[in-house]
Write a protein that holds these residues in place. Structure first.
Motif, PDB file in Angstrom:
ATOM      1  N   ASP A  91       0.831  -1.202   0.000  1.00  0.00           N
ATOM      2  CA  ASP A  91       0.000   0.000   0.000  1.00  0.00           C
ATOM      3  C   ASP A  91       0.867   1.255   0.000  1.00  0.00           C
ATOM      4  O   ASP A  91       0.477   2.283  -0.526  1.00  0.00           O
ATOM      5  N   PHE A  92       2.016   1.134   0.648  1.00  0.00           N
ATOM      6  CA  PHE A  92       2.862   2.300   0.860  1.00  0.00           C
ATOM      7  C   PHE A  92       4.312   1.897   0.614  1.00  0.00           C
ATOM      8  O   PHE A  92       4.718   0.778   0.921  1.00  0.00           O
ATOM      9  N   TYR A  93       5.086   2.818   0.045  1.00  0.00           N
ATOM     10  CA  TYR A  93       6.489   2.512  -0.223  1.00  0.00           C
ATOM     11  C   TYR A  93       7.291   3.800  -0.207  1.00  0.00           C
ATOM     12  O   TYR A  93       6.988   4.744  -0.943  1.00  0.00           O
ATOM     13  N   ASN A 177      -3.284  10.005   4.107  1.00  0.00           N
ATOM     14  CA  ASN A 177      -4.192   8.971   3.610  1.00  0.00           C
ATOM     15  C   ASN A 177      -3.610   7.563   3.758  1.00  0.00           C
ATOM     16  O   ASN A 177      -3.939   6.662   3.024  1.00  0.00           O
ATOM     17  N   ILE A 178      -2.727   7.407   4.728  1.00  0.00           N
ATOM     18  CA  ILE A 178      -2.082   6.123   4.957  1.00  0.00           C
ATOM     19  C   ILE A 178      -3.125   5.099   5.435  1.00  0.00           C
ATOM     20  O   ILE A 178      -4.063   5.459   6.111  1.00  0.00           O
ATOM     21  N   SER A 179      -2.972   3.833   5.022  1.00  0.00           N
ATOM     22  CA  SER A 179      -3.966   2.853   5.443  1.00  0.00           C
ATOM     23  C   SER A 179      -3.522   2.142   6.713  1.00  0.00           C
ATOM     24  O   SER A 179      -2.359   2.207   7.105  1.00  0.00           O
ATOM     25  N   ARG A 180      -4.459   1.467   7.328  1.00  0.00           N
ATOM     26  CA  ARG A 180      -4.162   0.805   8.591  1.00  0.00           C
ATOM     27  C   ARG A 180      -3.385  -0.481   8.361  1.00  0.00           C
ATOM     28  O   ARG A 180      -3.524  -1.109   7.323  1.00  0.00           O
ATOM     29  N   GLY A 181      -2.604  -0.868   9.332  1.00  0.00           N
ATOM     30  CA  GLY A 181      -1.923  -2.147   9.217  1.00  0.00           C
ATOM     31  C   GLY A 181      -0.499  -2.069   9.722  1.00  0.00           C
ATOM     32  O   GLY A 181      -0.096  -1.090  10.355  1.00  0.00           O
ATOM     33  N   TRP A 182       0.261  -3.105   9.423  1.00  0.00           N
ATOM     34  CA  TRP A 182       1.641  -3.187   9.866  1.00  0.00           C
ATOM     35  C   TRP A 182       2.586  -2.775   8.747  1.00  0.00           C
ATOM     36  O   TRP A 182       2.432  -3.209   7.619  1.00  0.00           O
ATOM     37  N   TYR A 183       3.537  -1.946   9.091  1.00  0.00           N
ATOM     38  CA  TYR A 183       4.558  -1.507   8.150  1.00  0.00           C
ATOM     39  C   TYR A 183       5.907  -1.983   8.679  1.00  0.00           C
ATOM     40  O   TYR A 183       6.026  -2.291   9.863  1.00  0.00           O
TER      41      TYR A 183
END
Lengths: 247, 307
Positions: A91-93, A177-183
């Motif tokens: 989702d994110f990088y 607008n970051i999504s929930r979860g583990w990064y």
């Protein structure tokens, strides 16, 4: 900031014991709470290297499958016709490094570690509408562009700066607008095109407050959420006719 | 003042939503229609995903239909028995509609299906109403006479020898139950696909096809709409998780207040002029949606997360 420097101070003291490891690093914050006025967050990453080499920091987050669709004109109307589904896309990088990536001089290694947007391998699992093999890259590129437009994939590589020869720091930016979860924040140490050390630190991003409650309600107990919406509307309609009279 | 919509996942200005609901309410009060057919496209224009716009409009319609229904109920203008037969068809049609909606969403074609049905639907209604009201305005200027009573059309459908004849006391007529069930079913499909109450289809059908007296038509259709929209809201919530309660609530608040103004305006303007204004508005929305379908989009690619 005072607090951060305090942490940094104790951290440096602690380094004496950690001397055996080639890199040691930590974050100023390890869990991010998103509430209704969340506008993004900067996290400070700091650490020390006990070996020579270039440092690369990659932050990437929850993997999900994505479908990329392409519109084509059919009978005058723009219709989604071709599609490619990609498996386990982050989702994110975002990326930070001491030097430009090409200086590491090991494309294969970077590629196998998915370091650098151009080195990420997107794995297509479902291709529809007669997409040809050479077109898949266009779909992957559209996915990256879409992510970049939402500030979820960093357009540029941010800097990892040094404080003397040993201590380094960088700021990890999390958009609103970051999504929930583990990064994970992974710190790589490259020496002469060889990976000499890795450290991985998890970051948890969670929503809080009313929005999170409603989102969970709608997704986890969707039937009762639906009933709740109906009751709210029926009550409002009744209240309106009671307030404004029997018109 | 911005508010974050939890399901649509986007920050929107509170006053804009209240205004939008209010506008829908004004139209509802002015023209005696649900306003859902304009609200859904408006929500799409401000960036609400079409699926959320449709599901949330459905939720909002429950509220306006409940207060409308109560007003007719107090005046004894509801044929409950007819309403139940319409509802029977409505629940059936609505279930089919939501099923279609879910399939189209999975295929990535729901946005197209919504826009396309709106263009066809608004285009047809707008043209018919525009022609009819223009004629009425011209006729009114020439003769200055009374309003024209609707003729009963398609009587052959009622006289055809369909089985399962049922007597409806309040409407004072006997028709085959198949007719109201079919009318209700058609309206039900529209409720799920377009986020409208379906009164637009049901009311003319009740007058022209079933031959019901005009006085009970609106109350009876509202009775059916309350239940079908309730079912559809729950089905959307379960199947697509696209009902946004915060959005719905703000629209309802705006709508309730707007409806009061709408009713006041409608008392001051002649009805054919009102219908003409509505026709123009409907056609404008239709053209705006049609442009989106026919003009080349800026970005050919769209990205969706697989849940």
């Amino acid at each position: 900031m005072k607090k951060i420097f305090l942490i940094l101070f104790f951290f440096i003291i602690g380094l004496a014991e950690a001397n055996a490891k080639p890199i040691v690093a930590d974050l100023s914050i390890r869990s991010v709470d998103i509430d209704h006025d969340f506008t993004g967050l900067d996290i400070l990453l700091f650490g020390a290297r006990n070996d020579v080499g270039r440092i690369v920091v990659v932050v990437r987050g929850p993997q999900r499958n994505y479908i990329v669709r392409k519109k084509e004109q059919i009978a005058g109307i723009w219709v989604n016709s071709k599609s490619v589904e990609f498996k386990n896309v982050n989702d994110f990088y975002s990326l930070a490094a001491t030097n430009p990536l090409f200086e590491i001089r090991n494309e294969n290694l970077l590629s196998s570690l998915d370091i650098g947007l151009e080195n990420i391998e997107f794995e297509p699992i479902d291709i529809r509408g007669g997409v040809k093999t050479h077109e898949i890259d266009d779909f992957a590129e559209a996915l990256v562009k879409n992510k970049q437009n939402q500030n979820l994939y960093a357009k540029d590589i941010s800097r990892v700066s040094f404080w003397g020869e040993t201590l380094f720091r960088t700021v990890l930016e999390f958009p609103k607008n970051i999504s929930r979860g583990w990064y994970t924040a992974e710190i790589f140490l490259f020496n002469d095109g060889i990976l000499s050390a890795v450290q991985s630190t998890p970051i948890r991003v969670s929503k809080t407050g009313f929005e999170a409650f409603m989102f969970d309600f709608a997704h986890k107990s969707s039937f009762f959420y639906g009933v709740f919406c109906v009751v709210m509307a029926v009550f409002s309609g009744w209240a309106a006719s009671a307030i404004f009279g029997r018109m | 003042m911005q508010i974050y919509l939890p399901i649509a996942e986007l920050p929107v200005n509170i006053f804009m939503l209240l205004g939008l609901g209010g506008l829908g309410g004004v139209l509802a009060g002015m023209f005696g229609i649900g306003g859902g057919f304009l609200l859904t496209p408006f929500l799409m224009f401000i960036g609400v995903p079409p699926a959320v716009a449709v599901a949330t409009s459905t939720n909002q319609i429950i509220a306006s239909s409940v207060s409308g229904f109560l007003a007719h109920w107090y005046r004894n203008n509801v044929d409950i028995k007819m309403g139940i037969f319409l509802l029977f068809g409505g629940l059936f049609g609505a279930s089919i509609g939501v099923w279609l909606f879910t399939i189209l969403k999975d295929l990535g074609q729901i946005d197209l299906a919504i826009s396309l049905s709106y263009v066809i639907f608004l285009g047809t209604i707008g043209v018919l109403m525009g022609v009819e009201s223009t004629k009425a305005i011209i006729k009114h200027k020439r003769q200055g006479g009374d309003e024209i009573e609707p003729e009963v059309k398609m009587a052959w459908l009622r006289e055809a020898n369909l089985p399962w004849k049922v007597r409806f006391h309040r409407s004072n007529l006997t028709v085959s139950a198949i007719l109201p069930i079919s009318v209700g079913a058609l309206a039900g499909i529209l409720v799920s696909l377009m986020g409208i109450g379906g009164g637009f289809i049901m009311i003319p059908a009740m007058i022209y096809i079933l031959g019901m007296p005009t006085s009970v038509v609106v109350g009876t259709s509202l009775f059916q709409i309350v239940f079908t929209t309730s079912l559809v809201t729950i089905l959307h919530a379960v199947n697509t998780q696209s009902v946004d309660i915060v959005l719905a609530f703000l629209l309802i608040i705006g709508g309730v207040v707007g409806a009061q103004f709408g009713t006041m305006i409608s008392l001051k303007l002649p009805s054919e002029k009102l219908r003409w204004m509505l026709a123009i508005l409907v056609l404008m929305v239709c053209i705006r949606l049609a442009l989106g379908l026919f003009l080349e989009p800026d970005n050919l690619y769209s990205v969706t997360v697989v849940e």
